[in-house]
Design an enzyme around this catalytic site. Structure first.
Site, PDB file in Angstrom:
ATOM      1  N   GLU A  49       0.851  -1.193   0.000  1.00 16.21           N
ATOM      2  CA  GLU A  49       0.000   0.000   0.000  1.00 16.21           C
ATOM      3  C   GLU A  49       0.888   1.245   0.000  1.00 16.21           C
ATOM      4  OE1 GLU A  49      -3.828   1.674   2.559  1.00 16.21           O
ATOM      5  OE2 GLU A  49      -2.354   0.390   3.555  1.00 16.21           O
ATOM      6  N   LYS A 127      -9.945   0.677  -2.500  1.00 11.43           N
ATOM      7  CA  LYS A 127     -10.041   0.262  -1.096  1.00 11.43           C
ATOM      8  C   LYS A 127     -11.403   0.630  -0.513  1.00 11.43           C
ATOM      9  CE  LYS A 127      -7.452   0.736   3.248  1.00 11.43           C
ATOM     10  NZ  LYS A 127      -6.298   1.428   3.886  1.00 11.43           N
ATOM     11  N   CYS A 172      -5.048  -3.720   2.999  1.00 11.54           N
ATOM     12  CA  CYS A 172      -4.775  -3.376   4.392  1.00 11.54           C
ATOM     13  C   CYS A 172      -5.984  -3.543   5.333  1.00 11.54           C
ATOM     14  CB  CYS A 172      -4.218  -1.955   4.452  1.00 11.54           C
ATOM     15  SG  CYS A 172      -3.307  -1.586   5.988  1.00 11.54           S
TER      16      CYS A 172
END
Length: 295
Positions: A49, A127, A172
């Site tokens: 990321e 995301k 994440c």
């Protein structure tokens, strides 16, 4: 005729800064260190990321953001360079996140970008779950939603000459929400990519446990490249620290490679049949009596 099932998974662990040129140089240097591929397995390389810009001023990613795609080298210069790297090294290259423009001029999308060995952008994911939390570290408060617009789709990409690798894409904080991975498993996922930048506090407590759980419950390989070390978080801010420990995990939950805390790369040669055979012996997807929904 049997389809090829042997792949090489490679995770790059970085200590990215707000300097795009420096980050690109670090990525290129690691790609030059890719292990010899004597069997010419197809290779998937995954970056963490924030690989091109991490920490820095509040608007650093807004300043870097580009329209999604690689149609114009003038308006999408960084994506063009990433595409060129995939083509130069003949790899599938998954860029953990890169800021792409949205309908809100004050917020970007944290987009995972997947390039083919020919340099084509073949899949993208924005995301979904954003890290808004109070953490007892040097940063203290994280408010990702202030600058980032959440995604609205799940992404499963098909890689390989016979589309044999079914890649689930997430980022994440997503890893804390198993419903997303149940949905990807129902779509046929056999490899899950989770590029991340975990804090040292949350990483020490949860990183290995969460990633092994995602592998076990989806019966998929997991590749999770991470940011590591100390990052300049703006001239008036405290330094941000990330946990490292990029991981590659098999569908039984065994750790195949752990990068520790230094920048570098890890890799594992895998056989996708391992996931298929495990699902035949223990059909979790068939046994599951509960389904999650995208709210």
């Amino acid at each position: 005729m049997n389809q090829p099932q042997s792949w090489r998974l490679i995770a790059l662990q970085l200590t990215s800064q707000p300097d795009v040129i420096g980050n690109l140089a670090a990525i290129t240097a690691l790609l030059k260190q890719l292990p010899e591929n004597s069997e010419q397995r197809p290779q998937l390389v995954v970056l963490p990321e924030g690989a091109l810009c991490f920490a820095g001023a509040e608007d650093a990613n807004l300043q870097l953001q580009e329209p999604l795609g690689v149609q114009d080298a003038t308006t999408q210069p960084v994506q063009f360079q990433l595409s060129a790297l995939a083509k130069k090294f003949g790899i599938y290259l998954l860029v953990g996140t890169f800021p792409t423009t949205t309908s809100d001029p004050k917020r970007f999308a944290a987009s995972s970008l997947l390039f083919s060995p020919q340099g084509a952008l073949i899949a993208d994911y924005q995301k979904i779950h954003l890290f808004d939390a109070l953490i007892s570290d040097g940063t203290g408060q994280y408010l990702e939603s202030a600058r980032t617009m959440p995604g609205e789709k799940i992404t499963l990409a098909e890689l390989g000459e016979h589309s044999e690798l079914k890649l689930g894409m997430a980022v994440c904080y997503d890893m804390r929400f198993p419903g997303l991975f149940q949905a990807l498993a129902r779509c046929g996922m056999n490899v899950l990519a989770l590029p991340s930048a975990f804090t040292t506090v949350t990483g020490d407590a949860h990183w290995h446990t969460l990633l092994r759980a995602r592998a076990i419950e989806t019966q998929s390989f997991v590749i999770a490249p991470a940011q590591t070390g100390r990052h300049q978080n703006g001239p008036e801010s405290k330094v941000r620290e990330t946990y490292g420990h990029s991981l590659i995990i098999d569908p039984w939950g065994r750790i195949l490679a752990d990068a520790g805390t230094a920048p570098g790369l890890i890799y594992a040669d895998i056989d996708l049949m391992q996931a298929s055979e495990l699902r035949e012996r223990m059909p979790l997807l068939h046994h599951n009596r509960f389904l999650s929904e995208f709210l």
